[in-house]
Write a protein that holds these residues in place. Structure first.
Motif, PDB file in Angstrom:
ATOM      1  N   MET A 234     -59.699 -43.564-140.410  1.00 17.93           N
ATOM      2  CA  MET A 234     -59.966 -44.881-139.830  1.00 17.93           C
ATOM      3  C   MET A 234     -61.410 -45.020-139.360  1.00 17.93           C
ATOM      4  N   ALA A 235     -62.048 -43.907-139.026  1.00 19.50           N
ATOM      5  CA  ALA A 235     -63.458 -43.967-138.633  1.00 19.50           C
ATOM      6  C   ALA A 235     -64.331 -44.308-139.836  1.00 19.50           C
ATOM      7  N   TRP A 236     -63.974 -43.786-141.017  1.00 23.00           N
ATOM      8  CA  TRP A 236     -64.700 -44.136-142.240  1.00 23.00           C
ATOM      9  C   TRP A 236     -64.480 -45.606-142.588  1.00 23.00           C
ATOM     10  N   VAL A 237     -63.248 -46.081-142.359  1.00 20.32           N
ATOM     11  CA  VAL A 237     -62.968 -47.510-142.564  1.00 20.32           C
ATOM     12  C   VAL A 237     -63.845 -48.338-141.636  1.00 20.32           C
ATOM     13  N   GLY A 238     -63.953 -47.893-140.372  1.00 21.97           N
ATOM     14  CA  GLY A 238     -64.802 -48.583-139.413  1.00 21.97           C
ATOM     15  C   GLY A 238     -66.256 -48.604-139.832  1.00 21.97           C
ATOM     16  N   LEU A 239     -66.745 -47.484-140.384  1.00 28.07           N
ATOM     17  CA  LEU A 239     -68.127 -47.408-140.854  1.00 28.07           C
ATOM     18  C   LEU A 239     -68.373 -48.382-142.004  1.00 28.07           C
ATOM     19  N   ILE A 240     -67.465 -48.402-142.993  1.00 32.79           N
ATOM     20  CA  ILE A 240     -67.616 -49.325-144.125  1.00 32.79           C
ATOM     21  C   ILE A 240     -67.588 -50.772-143.637  1.00 32.79           C
ATOM     22  N   TYR A 241     -66.688 -51.049-142.695  1.00 35.77           N
ATOM     23  CA  TYR A 241     -66.607 -52.404-142.141  1.00 35.77           C
ATOM     24  C   TYR A 241     -67.922 -52.785-141.456  1.00 35.77           C
ATOM     25  N   LEU A 242     -68.458 -51.872-140.651  1.00 40.81           N
ATOM     26  CA  LEU A 242     -69.726 -52.131-139.974  1.00 40.81           C
ATOM     27  C   LEU A 242     -70.856 -52.346-140.981  1.00 40.81           C
ATOM     28  N   GLY A 243     -70.862 -51.556-142.041  1.00 43.91           N
ATOM     29  CA  GLY A 243     -71.950 -51.636-143.012  1.00 43.91           C
ATOM     30  C   GLY A 243     -71.908 -52.864-143.880  1.00 43.91           C
ATOM     31  N   LEU A 244     -70.701 -53.258-144.324  1.00 42.03           N
ATOM     32  CA  LEU A 244     -70.593 -54.376-145.262  1.00 42.03           C
ATOM     33  C   LEU A 244     -70.227 -55.697-144.586  1.00 42.03           C
ATOM     34  N   MET A 245     -69.124 -55.713-143.841  1.00 39.74           N
ATOM     35  CA  MET A 245     -68.659 -56.962-143.248  1.00 39.74           C
ATOM     36  C   MET A 245     -69.552 -57.410-142.090  1.00 39.74           C
ATOM     37  N   THR A 246     -69.832 -56.485-141.156  1.00 36.65           N
ATOM     38  CA  THR A 246     -70.631 -56.861-139.982  1.00 36.65           C
ATOM     39  C   THR A 246     -72.101 -57.022-140.321  1.00 36.65           C
ATOM     40  N   SER A 247     -72.663 -56.070-141.061  1.00 37.92           N
ATOM     41  CA  SER A 247     -74.117 -56.050-141.262  1.00 37.92           C
ATOM     42  C   SER A 247     -74.584 -56.839-142.470  1.00 37.92           C
ATOM     43  N   VAL A 248     -73.690 -57.171-143.390  1.00 38.73           N
ATOM     44  CA  VAL A 248     -74.087 -57.989-144.542  1.00 38.73           C
ATOM     45  C   VAL A 248     -73.485 -59.394-144.415  1.00 38.73           C
ATOM     46  N   VAL A 249     -72.166 -59.492-144.488  1.00 41.58           N
ATOM     47  CA  VAL A 249     -71.518 -60.811-144.460  1.00 41.58           C
ATOM     48  C   VAL A 249     -71.784 -61.537-143.143  1.00 41.58           C
ATOM     49  N   SER A 250     -71.553 -60.835-142.030  1.00 40.85           N
ATOM     50  CA  SER A 250     -71.707 -61.480-140.728  1.00 40.85           C
ATOM     51  C   SER A 250     -73.155 -61.872-140.450  1.00 40.85           C
ATOM     52  N   TYR A 251     -74.104 -61.011-140.814  1.00 39.78           N
ATOM     53  CA  TYR A 251     -75.523 -61.328-140.601  1.00 39.78           C
ATOM     54  C   TYR A 251     -75.929 -62.531-141.441  1.00 39.78           C
ATOM     55  N   LEU A 252     -75.460 -62.598-142.679  1.00 38.32           N
ATOM     56  CA  LEU A 252     -75.784 -63.743-143.531  1.00 38.32           C
ATOM     57  C   LEU A 252     -75.206 -65.035-142.956  1.00 38.32           C
ATOM     58  N   LEU A 253     -73.977 -64.967-142.450  1.00 38.82           N
ATOM     59  CA  LEU A 253     -73.372 -66.137-141.832  1.00 38.82           C
ATOM     60  C   LEU A 253     -74.166 -66.576-140.606  1.00 38.82           C
ATOM     61  N   TRP A 254     -74.617 -65.595-139.818  1.00 38.72           N
ATOM     62  CA  TRP A 254     -75.397 -65.892-138.603  1.00 38.72           C
ATOM     63  C   TRP A 254     -76.709 -66.594-138.959  1.00 38.72           C
ATOM     64  N   PHE A 255     -77.407 -66.054-139.933  1.00 39.69           N
ATOM     65  CA  PHE A 255     -78.680 -66.643-140.327  1.00 39.69           C
ATOM     66  C   PHE A 255     -78.480 -68.010-140.971  1.00 39.69           C
ATOM     67  N   HIS A 256     -77.390 -68.172-141.731  1.00 39.41           N
ATOM     68  CA  HIS A 256     -77.098 -69.475-142.327  1.00 39.41           C
ATOM     69  C   HIS A 256     -76.829 -70.507-141.231  1.00 39.41           C
ATOM     70  N   ALA A 257     -76.109 -70.090-140.186  1.00 42.11           N
ATOM     71  CA  ALA A 257     -75.842 -70.989-139.065  1.00 42.11           C
ATOM     72  C   ALA A 257     -77.142 -71.380-138.360  1.00 42.11           C
ATOM     73  N   LEU A 258     -78.075 -70.440-138.247  1.00 40.06           N
ATOM     74  CA  LEU A 258     -79.367 -70.730-137.618  1.00 40.06           C
ATOM     75  C   LEU A 258     -80.176 -71.742-138.428  1.00 40.06           C
ATOM     76  N   SER A 259     -79.915 -71.827-139.719  1.00 41.96           N
ATOM     77  CA  SER A 259     -80.617 -72.811-140.536  1.00 41.96           C
ATOM     78  C   SER A 259     -80.070 -74.218-140.311  1.00 41.96           C
ATOM     79  N   MET A 260     -78.870 -74.313-139.692  1.00 41.27           N
ATOM     80  CA  MET A 260     -78.239 -75.611-139.476  1.00 41.27           C
ATOM     81  C   MET A 260     -78.359 -76.111-138.040  1.00 41.27           C
ATOM     82  N   LYS A 261     -78.368 -75.186-137.074  1.00 40.35           N
ATOM     83  CA  LYS A 261     -78.359 -75.578-135.661  1.00 40.35           C
ATOM     84  C   LYS A 261     -79.379 -74.746-134.888  1.00 40.35           C
ATOM     85  N   GLU A 262     -79.739 -75.250-133.686  1.00 42.16           N
ATOM     86  CA  GLU A 262     -80.658 -74.498-132.838  1.00 42.16           C
ATOM     87  C   GLU A 262     -79.967 -73.259-132.279  1.00 42.16           C
TER      88      GLU A 262
END
Length: 309
Positions: A234-262
């Motif tokens: 489960m720790a490896w699952v957590g690492l993959i989640y942090l690397g792909l979902m949190t650091s790629v998908v989530s960061y892209l969503l965050w930056f996309h939101a910043l392009s729309m709102k202050e």
């Protein structure tokens, strides 16, 4: 409002466009909120069993590879952009990757996921203050009231999780998470001009790569303490989640939101994270939902809606 340009062919004017934009923003931040809630829960399993520095390095090696692959697929010119604004990307990488991750992962290993989520609810306050100081925003009474309402809901939501339920190291863990919150807020405010100038994917990719370059020598110091055989699945699952979902998908969503709102409107939308964290903890870990959850969730959602009007 409908503006007709030809019989039988109406098109949406400003009101329709704004409605679509607000709906898209809500969808982006809703997805970001649930991914981030998963970060507190799954990231905890990795933070408990992996050295903080090694975990951070592995996380952003995965993320860096993911962003480079996406940039190659879309044929993005990163080098020219990096040369033009390298100082700003260097600071963004330091705040968003190095300082934020050392403090967040280290603090998460010492405290509870729900407590970390509560502290991250301070993000809108810090973002608003920094944006105000930099002249990016001038908060009105409605926005300040919505922020206060949402944070009061967070306090109600976790009012029952007092110090008795926390491990003895919670003070240090909380302080480290608080440092991570300040670093993330600074990263958010600094990144908005980069997003507006270079686009969400370029800005995200370069901030991650610059941050990885800064963090790599420090993260390498944790590798000798990484005992692969002792790390549960489960720790490896957590690492993959942090690397792909949190650091790629989530960061892209965050930056996309910043392009729309202050920045403050993007940040206040994340106050739904403690609610989502509690829901996921109930679904996957059986943690009870108390009446305080319903009251707190209503206050949080009401505050978020108030700031978006």
């Amino acid at each position: 409002m409908l503006i007709s340009t030809a019989p039988g062919r109406p098109r949406f004017g400003h009101a329709g466009g704004m409605g679509h934009r607000n709906f898209r923003f809500a969808a982006v931040m809703g997805l970001h909120t649930f991914i981030s809630a998963g970060t507190f829960l799954l990231g905890k399993t990795a933070a408990d069993t992996m050295p903080t520095l090694a975990l951070g390095l592995l996380r952003f090696l995965i993320a860096g590879a993911g962003f480079l692959l996406l940039a190659r697929i879309r044929h993005l010119d990163l080098w020219t952009v990096a040369r033009s604004d390298w100082r700003t990307y260097l600071w963004a990488g330091f705040l968003g990757v190095t300082l934020n991750q050392v403090a967040f992962l280290g603090g998460l290993a010492l405290t509870l996921p729900s407590h970390a989520a509560l502290l991250y609810a301070l993000t809108p306050t810090v973002v608003l203050l920094l944006a105000w100081a930099r002249g990016q925003e001038r908060p009105g009474l409605r926005k300040l009231g919505g922020l206060a309402l949402a944070f009061s809901g967070v306090l109600v939501l976790f009012s029952g999780k007092a110090g008795r339920a926390l491990p003895p190291r919670w003070i240090l863990g909380d302080l480290m998470v608080l440092v991570a919150v300040v670093a993330w807020a600074g990263y958010t405010v600094m990144s908005r001009p980069l997003v507006q100038k270079h686009g969400a994917q370029r800005a995200t990719t370069l901030s991650i790569l610059f941050g990885l370059a800064i963090f790599a020598p420090l993260g390498a110091l944790g590798l000798p303490r990484l005992v692969v055989a002792a790390i549960p699945p489960m720790a490896w699952v957590g690492l993959i989640y942090l690397g792909l979902m949190t650091s790629v998908v989530s960061y892209l969503l965050w930056f996309h939101a910043l392009s729309m709102k202050e920045p403050s409107r993007v940040a206040i939308a994340t106050n739904g994270q403690p609610v989502a964290t509690a829901l996921l903890a109930w679904i996957f870990y059986g943690q009870a939902i108390t009446p305080a959850f319903a009251v707190g969730a209503a206050l949080v959602l009401g505050g978020v809606l108030l700031t978006q009007l």
